[in-house]
Design a protein around this motif. Sequence first.
Motif, PDB file in Angstrom:
ATOM      1  N   HIS A   1      -4.872  -7.783  -8.315  1.00 47.95           N
ATOM      2  CA  HIS A   1      -3.575  -8.415  -7.328  1.00 47.95           C
ATOM      3  C   HIS A   1      -2.411  -8.073  -7.121  1.00 47.95           C
ATOM      4  CE1 HIS A   1      -7.618 -11.175  -5.745  1.00 47.95           C
ATOM      5  NE2 HIS A   1      -7.029 -10.520  -4.691  1.00 47.95           N
TER       6      HIS A   1
ATOM      7  N   GLN B   1      -2.920  -4.407  -6.114  1.00 48.06           N
ATOM      8  CA  GLN B   1      -2.504  -4.380  -4.698  1.00 48.06           C
ATOM      9  C   GLN B   1      -1.090  -5.072  -4.183  1.00 48.06           C
ATOM     10  OE1 GLN B   1      -5.045  -7.621  -2.582  1.00 48.06           O
ATOM     11  NE2 GLN B   1      -6.129  -6.390  -2.453  1.00 48.06           N
TER      12      GLN B   1
ATOM     13  N   ILE C   1      -3.012   0.415  -5.697  1.00 44.82           N
ATOM     14  CA  ILE C   1      -4.668   0.673  -5.341  1.00 44.82           C
ATOM     15  C   ILE C   1      -4.532   1.935  -4.980  1.00 44.82           C
ATOM     16  CG2 ILE C   1      -6.609  -0.546  -4.373  1.00 44.82           C
ATOM     17  CD1 ILE C   1      -5.152  -2.185  -6.771  1.00 44.82           C
TER      18      ILE C   1
END
Length: 314
Positions: free
Chosen positions: A249, A252, A257
């Motif tokens: 995350h 992200q 990503i």
Amino acid sequence: LSAMPSSPIQPPQPLVPSPPPTVAAQQLDELLADLGHMQSKLAAAGQGAGVPAEPSLDNMLGSLTRDLQELGITAAPAGTCAACRKPIAGKVLTALGKTWHPEHFTCACCRQELGGRPFFERGGQAYCEEDYHQAFSPRCAYCASPIREKVLTALDQTWHPEHFFCAHCGKVFGDDGFHERSGKPYCRQDFLAMFALKCQGCDRPVTDNYLSALQGVWHPECFVCAECLKGFASGSFFELEGRPYCELHFHQRQGSICHGCGRPVTGRCITAAGRKYHPEHFICAYCLGQLQKGTFRERGEKMYCQACHDKLFL
């Protein structure tokens, strides 16, 4: 710092003068006492007028004593007054191991007669209750007035038991005791709310185990990824804007990503059409051949080599 105040203690109790030992010669005592009072008044008047009245009264008392002795009545002095050092012919008051004319047994401070009232002794002197407490009783750290009954000791000071309470909410302390800050007592709840370190995750006080990270402290259960709320099994985390994130995350949020496999791109990276790829995942969607930057065609968010693109779409 948590502690309990000491148990309240009782201050000294007042004493009571002893009454005369007998009342067998009450009328004689009253007569002699009246003569004694008269002698004192006339002596005072005589001093103002320059007339020595005391010798004549002494003669009167002497004559009365002799007349009583002739009648077979012995009026021996009951003692010597500890204040005026004269014999006590009438009523006698016994206190502090001495005898006194009742009118001479007075408070050492205000000089009011103590009579049969309770009194306090200090340094061999008698004090009325008010003057004793004002001069010698401990003072309450809250209201500054003398403590006349139970004394509570805490924080190196003395208190009325009802005045020892939380400096913030005003509640008396229960079984949890109190916490001290800058010389003031606080209940546990207010102390933690006002002074304890706050968890960066939940903003509640940290009281037991904690973690130090990102320039703050955390409850162990609160130190989790800000996105998926899962703990960091590997013990490592990524920081973004003061919050912890797991690797997935974090990347992200950072936009790193891989568009091909959905995993973070941490090493070499290829950027194409505003998206990032692992080099090995930058391939033709049809023939799966490796693409070279500048020699690919995009169609519906998919990448194709030139040959496959022409064959499929031209």
